[in-house]
Design a protein around this motif. Structure first.
Motif, mmCIF file in Angstrom:
data_model
loop_
_atom_site.group_PDB
_atom_site.id
_atom_site.type_symbol
_atom_site.label_atom_id
_atom_site.label_comp_id
_atom_site.label_asym_id
_atom_site.label_seq_id
_atom_site.Cartn_x
_atom_site.Cartn_y
_atom_site.Cartn_z
ATOM 1 N N PRO A 23 29.424 49.720 9.804
ATOM 2 C CA PRO A 23 28.863 49.198 11.052
ATOM 3 C C PRO A 23 29.883 48.278 11.725
ATOM 4 O O PRO A 23 30.681 47.624 11.048
ATOM 5 C CB PRO A 23 27.642 48.403 10.600
ATOM 6 C CG PRO A 23 27.513 48.577 9.138
ATOM 7 C CD PRO A 23 28.663 49.369 8.622
ATOM 8 N N SER A 24 29.877 48.253 13.038
ATOM 9 C CA SER A 24 30.897 47.455 13.739
ATOM 10 C C SER A 24 30.420 46.037 14.016
ATOM 11 O O SER A 24 31.236 45.130 14.155
ATOM 12 C CB SER A 24 31.292 48.129 15.045
ATOM 13 O OG SER A 24 30.209 48.082 15.938
ATOM 14 N N ASN A 54 33.535 53.285 13.163
ATOM 15 C CA ASN A 54 32.624 54.385 12.809
ATOM 16 C C ASN A 54 32.586 55.416 13.939
ATOM 17 O O ASN A 54 33.057 55.145 15.044
ATOM 18 C CB ASN A 54 31.230 53.821 12.469
ATOM 19 C CG ASN A 54 30.523 53.234 13.667
ATOM 20 O OD1 ASN A 54 30.203 53.955 14.617
ATOM 21 N ND2 ASN A 54 30.306 51.925 13.665
ATOM 22 N N CYS A 60 25.000 52.852 11.417
ATOM 23 C CA CYS A 60 25.827 52.673 12.619
ATOM 24 C C CYS A 60 25.225 53.277 13.889
ATOM 25 O O CYS A 60 25.793 53.113 14.963
ATOM 26 C CB CYS A 60 27.200 53.321 12.418
ATOM 27 S SG CYS A 60 28.052 52.881 10.893
ATOM 28 N N TYR A 74 24.402 50.878 16.841
ATOM 29 C CA TYR A 74 25.441 49.869 17.135
ATOM 30 C C TYR A 74 25.135 48.529 16.462
ATOM 31 O O TYR A 74 24.744 48.496 15.305
ATOM 32 C CB TYR A 74 25.621 49.694 18.649
ATOM 33 C CG TYR A 74 25.613 51.003 19.384
ATOM 34 C CD1 TYR A 74 26.624 51.933 19.163
ATOM 35 C CD2 TYR A 74 24.581 51.342 20.249
ATOM 36 C CE1 TYR A 74 26.622 53.148 19.808
ATOM 37 C CE2 TYR A 74 24.572 52.554 20.907
ATOM 38 C CZ TYR A 74 25.595 53.459 20.681
ATOM 39 O OH TYR A 74 25.583 54.647 21.317
#
Ligand code: GLN
Length: 313
Positions: free
Chosen positions: A99-100, A119, A246, A249
């Motif tokens: 995950p970002s 991702n 992911c 977001y």
């Protein structure tokens, strides 16, 4: 409320869909349509549709479930699955699967992480996937459209050139991401061609019924609608895992908490979700929260898993 295929044995999702639609109708807070793509800003946030597809192709729906909308980032699930089916693990050298914790169009992590996106579902990662699909096929968006048409059974499913043009005219951020990754050697398609493919990909118009059916392979452990294998069972689980962690977001934690299913949202207001082995869902309502996820869409999926008890947990 109706369904496409003749009814078989239970479960019958109609009562639960009717109840959710009534609850959503009574909810005033709908968020705001995406305004950075001018054509999407015109959508009516009061619209709502939801469809559930069973693995055999039976579809139940409520509200605007057959009305096409802009699929946007939901298409990133299909390009990822196509690349994994052709190229296996190699893709993961060029894009991560963490995950970002940052917005979907963020630039900041890319420099720290040497042009390798976190991702495949943030924009930078999706650009790499589309680039790889282009390398592998020579016609990334043609392959995507062919796949989505075959799985949904909707031969008329297509790009919306006006939405693609609207996004191209305001595409500086995606262009920046693509150029930046190209400077690290992580993009090989000429940038104008890649952006054209990416914006056309995002502009695909599809209904909740189309998208719930097109995602069916994720509930069938990798098997396509015609019974052939797209992904191995293990790969299907991997795609579902990346969606869970992911797919929404920097709201993925909240989505897992509230909905408890692999899901993928798009700024057109759609969200697909998967109950492996049971069904796929697609919900649409164009009003978004500040992270770019449909407000009524997340609420509807939250209610669906609460009312039915279906979950991956
Ligand atoms: N086409 C959109 C973009 O690149 C897709 C974003 C999204 O749906 N989250 O900004």
């Amino acid at each position: 409320m109706s369904r496409l295929a003749p009814h078989r044995s239970a479960p019958d999702f109609r009562p639960v869909l009717d109840r959710i639609a009534a609850e959503i109708d009574a909810t005033p807070e709908r968020g705001r349509p995406a305004d950075y793509i001018p054509l999407l800003a015109e959508a009516d946030p009061r619209r709502f549709g939801m469809a559930v597809a069973e693995p055999d192709g039976t579809v139940y729906g409520v509200g605007d479930w057959r009305r096409p909308f802009s699929a946007q980032s939901i298409t990133k699930v299909f390009t990822l699955a196509l690349v994994l089916s052709m190229d296996g693990e190699r893709l993961w050298r060029r894009v991560g699967r963490e995950p970002s914790g940052n917005p979907f169009n963020s630039l900041v992590q890319l420099e720290y992480e040497n042009g390798v996106p976190r991702n495949p579902f943030i924009n930078a990662g999706a650009l790499v996937v589309t680039d790889r699909l282009q390398e592998l096929t020579g016609d990334a968006v043609g392959r995507l459209r062919e796949f989505m048409r075959a799985e949904s059974g909707n031969a008329g499913l297509d790009f919306d050139p006006k939405v693609a043009a609207s996004e191209t005219a305001h595409g500086d951020r995606n262009a920046a991401l693509a150029h930046f990754m190209a400077s690290y050697g992580n993009i090989t398609t000429p940038i104008p061609q890649l952006l054209d493919a990416y914006f056309r990909q995002c502009s695909i118009e599809a209904s909740c019924a189309d998208l719930a059916l097109a995602a069916g392979f994720l509930a069938r452990h990798g098997t396509r609608a015609d019974g052939s294998a797209l992904l191995s069972r293990s790969q299907a689980k991997q795609v579902n895992a990346v969606m869970l962690t992911c797919g929404t977001y920097d709201a993925a934690g909240d989505f897992a908490y509230r909905v408890g299913l692999p899901g993928k949202s798009g700024v057109g207001g759609g969200i697909i979700a998967v109950v492996p082995g049971h069904c796929t869902l697609c919900v649409w309502s164009p009003g978004l929260d500040r992270r770019g996820n449909s407000v009524a869409g997340v609420t509807a999926l939250d209610r669906f898993t609460t009312l039915t008890g279906l979950s991956v947990f």
